[in-house]
Design a protein around this motif. Structure first.
Motif, PDB file in Angstrom:
ATOM      1  N   LEU A  59       0.827  -1.209   0.000  1.00  0.00           N
ATOM      2  CA  LEU A  59       0.000   0.000   0.000  1.00  0.00           C
ATOM      3  C   LEU A  59       0.859   1.256   0.000  1.00  0.00           C
ATOM      4  O   LEU A  59       0.461   2.279  -0.549  1.00  0.00           O
ATOM      5  CB  LEU A  59      -0.940   0.004   1.208  1.00  0.00           C
ATOM      6  CG  LEU A  59      -2.045  -1.048   1.186  1.00  0.00           C
ATOM      7  CD1 LEU A  59      -2.802  -1.049   2.505  1.00  0.00           C
ATOM      8  CD2 LEU A  59      -2.986  -0.821   0.021  1.00  0.00           C
ATOM      9  N   MET A  60       2.025   1.188   0.576  1.00  0.00           N
ATOM     10  CA  MET A  60       2.922   2.345   0.623  1.00  0.00           C
ATOM     11  C   MET A  60       3.423   2.729  -0.766  1.00  0.00           C
ATOM     12  O   MET A  60       3.915   3.837  -0.958  1.00  0.00           O
ATOM     13  CB  MET A  60       4.080   2.078   1.576  1.00  0.00           C
ATOM     14  CG  MET A  60       3.626   1.980   3.024  1.00  0.00           C
ATOM     15  SD  MET A  60       4.914   1.426   4.133  1.00  0.00           S
ATOM     16  CE  MET A  60       5.730   2.988   4.429  1.00  0.00           C
ATOM     17  N   THR A  61       3.293   1.838  -1.738  1.00  0.00           N
ATOM     18  CA  THR A  61       3.710   2.155  -3.107  1.00  0.00           C
ATOM     19  C   THR A  61       2.618   2.891  -3.879  1.00  0.00           C
ATOM     20  O   THR A  61       2.876   3.385  -4.970  1.00  0.00           O
ATOM     21  CB  THR A  61       4.099   0.881  -3.888  1.00  0.00           C
ATOM     22  OG1 THR A  61       2.930   0.076  -4.087  1.00  0.00           O
ATOM     23  CG2 THR A  61       5.179   0.082  -3.166  1.00  0.00           C
ATOM     24  N   PHE A  62       1.425   2.969  -3.334  1.00  0.00           N
ATOM     25  CA  PHE A  62       0.319   3.650  -4.005  1.00  0.00           C
ATOM     26  C   PHE A  62       0.563   5.153  -3.982  1.00  0.00           C
ATOM     27  O   PHE A  62       1.161   5.685  -3.058  1.00  0.00           O
ATOM     28  CB  PHE A  62      -1.007   3.344  -3.303  1.00  0.00           C
ATOM     29  CG  PHE A  62      -1.619   2.024  -3.672  1.00  0.00           C
ATOM     30  CD1 PHE A  62      -0.895   0.849  -3.616  1.00  0.00           C
ATOM     31  CD2 PHE A  62      -2.939   1.948  -4.058  1.00  0.00           C
ATOM     32  CE1 PHE A  62      -1.463  -0.372  -3.950  1.00  0.00           C
ATOM     33  CE2 PHE A  62      -3.525   0.743  -4.383  1.00  0.00           C
ATOM     34  CZ  PHE A  62      -2.772  -0.419  -4.341  1.00  0.00           C
ATOM     35  N   SER A  63       0.055   5.832  -4.987  1.00  0.00           N
ATOM     36  CA  SER A  63       0.118   7.296  -4.993  1.00  0.00           C
ATOM     37  C   SER A  63      -0.823   7.822  -3.920  1.00  0.00           C
ATOM     38  O   SER A  63      -1.728   7.120  -3.454  1.00  0.00           O
ATOM     39  CB  SER A  63      -0.280   7.850  -6.360  1.00  0.00           C
ATOM     40  OG  SER A  63      -1.672   7.726  -6.558  1.00  0.00           O
ATOM     41  N   THR A  64      -0.635   9.059  -3.537  1.00  0.00           N
ATOM     42  CA  THR A  64      -1.498   9.675  -2.536  1.00  0.00           C
ATOM     43  C   THR A  64      -2.944   9.702  -3.018  1.00  0.00           C
ATOM     44  O   THR A  64      -3.870   9.409  -2.249  1.00  0.00           O
ATOM     45  CB  THR A  64      -0.998  11.098  -2.202  1.00  0.00           C
ATOM     46  OG1 THR A  64       0.361  10.994  -1.755  1.00  0.00           O
ATOM     47  CG2 THR A  64      -1.846  11.750  -1.132  1.00  0.00           C
ATOM     48  N   CYS A  65      -3.149  10.021  -4.261  1.00  0.00           N
ATOM     49  CA  CYS A  65      -4.500  10.037  -4.828  1.00  0.00           C
ATOM     50  C   CYS A  65      -5.141   8.651  -4.727  1.00  0.00           C
ATOM     51  O   CYS A  65      -6.301   8.524  -4.333  1.00  0.00           O
ATOM     52  CB  CYS A  65      -4.450  10.502  -6.280  1.00  0.00           C
ATOM     53  SG  CYS A  65      -6.065  10.631  -7.055  1.00  0.00           S
ATOM     54  N   ILE A 110      -0.637   6.158   6.584  1.00  0.00           N
ATOM     55  CA  ILE A 110       0.222   6.449   5.427  1.00  0.00           C
ATOM     56  C   ILE A 110      -0.119   7.847   4.901  1.00  0.00           C
ATOM     57  O   ILE A 110       0.770   8.645   4.595  1.00  0.00           O
ATOM     58  CB  ILE A 110       0.056   5.383   4.313  1.00  0.00           C
ATOM     59  CG1 ILE A 110       0.541   4.017   4.789  1.00  0.00           C
ATOM     60  CG2 ILE A 110       0.832   5.808   3.059  1.00  0.00           C
ATOM     61  CD1 ILE A 110       0.180   2.871   3.847  1.00  0.00           C
ATOM     62  N   LEU A 111      -1.410   8.145   4.823  1.00  0.00           N
ATOM     63  CA  LEU A 111      -1.828   9.475   4.365  1.00  0.00           C
ATOM     64  C   LEU A 111      -1.402  10.572   5.340  1.00  0.00           C
ATOM     65  O   LEU A 111      -1.031  11.666   4.924  1.00  0.00           O
ATOM     66  CB  LEU A 111      -3.342   9.518   4.147  1.00  0.00           C
ATOM     67  CG  LEU A 111      -3.820   8.839   2.872  1.00  0.00           C
ATOM     68  CD1 LEU A 111      -5.335   8.685   2.872  1.00  0.00           C
ATOM     69  CD2 LEU A 111      -3.350   9.607   1.650  1.00  0.00           C
ATOM     70  N   LYS A 112      -1.435  10.272   6.630  1.00  0.00           N
ATOM     71  CA  LYS A 112      -1.001  11.272   7.619  1.00  0.00           C
ATOM     72  C   LYS A 112       0.467  11.627   7.414  1.00  0.00           C
ATOM     73  O   LYS A 112       0.854  12.795   7.499  1.00  0.00           O
ATOM     74  CB  LYS A 112      -1.235  10.777   9.038  1.00  0.00           C
ATOM     75  CG  LYS A 112      -0.905  11.837  10.065  1.00  0.00           C
ATOM     76  CD  LYS A 112      -1.268  11.423  11.457  1.00  0.00           C
ATOM     77  CE  LYS A 112      -0.984  12.594  12.392  1.00  0.00           C
ATOM     78  NZ  LYS A 112      -1.290  12.266  13.765  1.00  0.00           N
ATOM     79  N   ILE A 113       1.281  10.638   7.106  1.00  0.00           N
ATOM     80  CA  ILE A 113       2.700  10.894   6.833  1.00  0.00           C
ATOM     81  C   ILE A 113       2.848  11.770   5.595  1.00  0.00           C
ATOM     82  O   ILE A 113       3.640  12.702   5.570  1.00  0.00           O
ATOM     83  CB  ILE A 113       3.469   9.570   6.664  1.00  0.00           C
ATOM     84  CG1 ILE A 113       3.548   8.841   8.009  1.00  0.00           C
ATOM     85  CG2 ILE A 113       4.860   9.803   6.080  1.00  0.00           C
ATOM     86  CD1 ILE A 113       4.019   7.403   7.900  1.00  0.00           C
ATOM     87  N   ARG A 114       2.069  11.490   4.562  1.00  0.00           N
ATOM     88  CA  ARG A 114       2.199  12.223   3.301  1.00  0.00           C
ATOM     89  C   ARG A 114       1.555  13.608   3.318  1.00  0.00           C
ATOM     90  O   ARG A 114       2.096  14.547   2.755  1.00  0.00           O
ATOM     91  CB  ARG A 114       1.599  11.408   2.163  1.00  0.00           C
ATOM     92  CG  ARG A 114       2.383  10.144   1.908  1.00  0.00           C
ATOM     93  CD  ARG A 114       1.915   9.501   0.656  1.00  0.00           C
ATOM     94  NE  ARG A 114       2.532   8.210   0.478  1.00  0.00           N
ATOM     95  CZ  ARG A 114       2.264   7.427  -0.536  1.00  0.00           C
ATOM     96  NH1 ARG A 114       1.399   7.825  -1.453  1.00  0.00           N
ATOM     97  NH2 ARG A 114       2.857   6.271  -0.649  1.00  0.00           N
ATOM     98  N   LEU A 115       0.375  13.706   3.918  1.00  0.00           N
ATOM     99  CA  LEU A 115      -0.372  14.960   3.888  1.00  0.00           C
ATOM    100  C   LEU A 115      -0.186  15.801   5.149  1.00  0.00           C
ATOM    101  O   LEU A 115      -0.455  16.991   5.140  1.00  0.00           O
ATOM    102  CB  LEU A 115      -1.878  14.684   3.716  1.00  0.00           C
ATOM    103  CG  LEU A 115      -2.321  13.955   2.455  1.00  0.00           C
ATOM    104  CD1 LEU A 115      -3.803  13.607   2.534  1.00  0.00           C
ATOM    105  CD2 LEU A 115      -2.036  14.820   1.231  1.00  0.00           C
ATOM    106  N   GLY A 116       0.209  15.155   6.225  1.00  0.00           N
ATOM    107  CA  GLY A 116       0.325  15.841   7.507  1.00  0.00           C
ATOM    108  C   GLY A 116      -0.973  15.772   8.309  1.00  0.00           C
ATOM    109  O   GLY A 116      -1.042  16.273   9.415  1.00  0.00           O
ATOM    110  N   TYR A 117      -1.997  15.176   7.744  1.00  0.00           N
ATOM    111  CA  TYR A 117      -3.277  15.024   8.433  1.00  0.00           C
ATOM    112  C   TYR A 117      -4.023  13.846   7.820  1.00  0.00           C
ATOM    113  O   TYR A 117      -3.663  13.349   6.755  1.00  0.00           O
ATOM    114  CB  TYR A 117      -4.124  16.298   8.334  1.00  0.00           C
ATOM    115  CG  TYR A 117      -4.681  16.566   6.945  1.00  0.00           C
ATOM    116  CD1 TYR A 117      -5.988  16.230   6.624  1.00  0.00           C
ATOM    117  CD2 TYR A 117      -3.895  17.150   5.954  1.00  0.00           C
ATOM    118  CE1 TYR A 117      -6.503  16.463   5.365  1.00  0.00           C
ATOM    119  CE2 TYR A 117      -4.393  17.393   4.691  1.00  0.00           C
ATOM    120  CZ  TYR A 117      -5.703  17.047   4.401  1.00  0.00           C
ATOM    121  OH  TYR A 117      -6.196  17.273   3.151  1.00  0.00           O
TER     122      TYR A 117
END
Length: 148
Positions: A59-65, A110-117
């Protein structure tokens, strides 16, 4: 055609199995190099519930979108198992609720790491705004090409 760094636009030095960017001080595999200052291209796959069975590293290889859309699917799956669990009707449904909740937590973090929230509400308005930002032509313009 000039091979350029996907991050800074610097002309790349060709090494044996990779390219090297002097400015970023990093090796770039052949599949990451860009041509003529093009920006990084992200290809998003269609999301379906089967992806919820993937491991955390996958899942960590998925894009943020992709992760945002998968989080919407994970929340929908979890909600499906919530009501029977709350009524405590079947043990199997309780286990499915637990597993779907844990998967939802993985994607949220994973999204929290990428987006900050962690996005709270993934309604159509949020998704439309996100898509509009992705497709903003300002961010598709080529970078200036720099010598090292």
């Amino acid at each position: 055609m000039t091979n350029t760094c996907p991050y800074c636009g610097t002309k790349l030095k060709k090494e044996t199995d990779f390219f090297f960017c002097d400015f970023c001080d990093m090796n770039l595999p052949l599949d990451q190099i860009q041509k003529e200052g093009e920006r990084i291209q992200i290809i998003n796959r269609e999301i379906n519930a089967a992806y919820l069975n993937m491991t955390t590293p996958e899942l960590m290889t998925f894009s943020t979108c992709e992760l945002i859309l998968l989080l919407k699917e994970a929340r929908k799956t979890r909600a499906f198992f919530f009501e029977p669990t709350r009524k405590n009707t079947q043990k199997g449904e309780d286990e499915q609720f637990k597993l779907s909740t844990k998967k939802m937590y993985v994607i949220e973090n994973i999204l929290k790491i990428r987006l900050g929230y962690i996005p709270a509400n993934l309604n159509q308005s949020f998704l439309n705004r996100y898509k509009k930002n992705i497709e903003n032509p300002k961010y598709k313009t080529k970078m200036l090409i720099w010598e090292t």
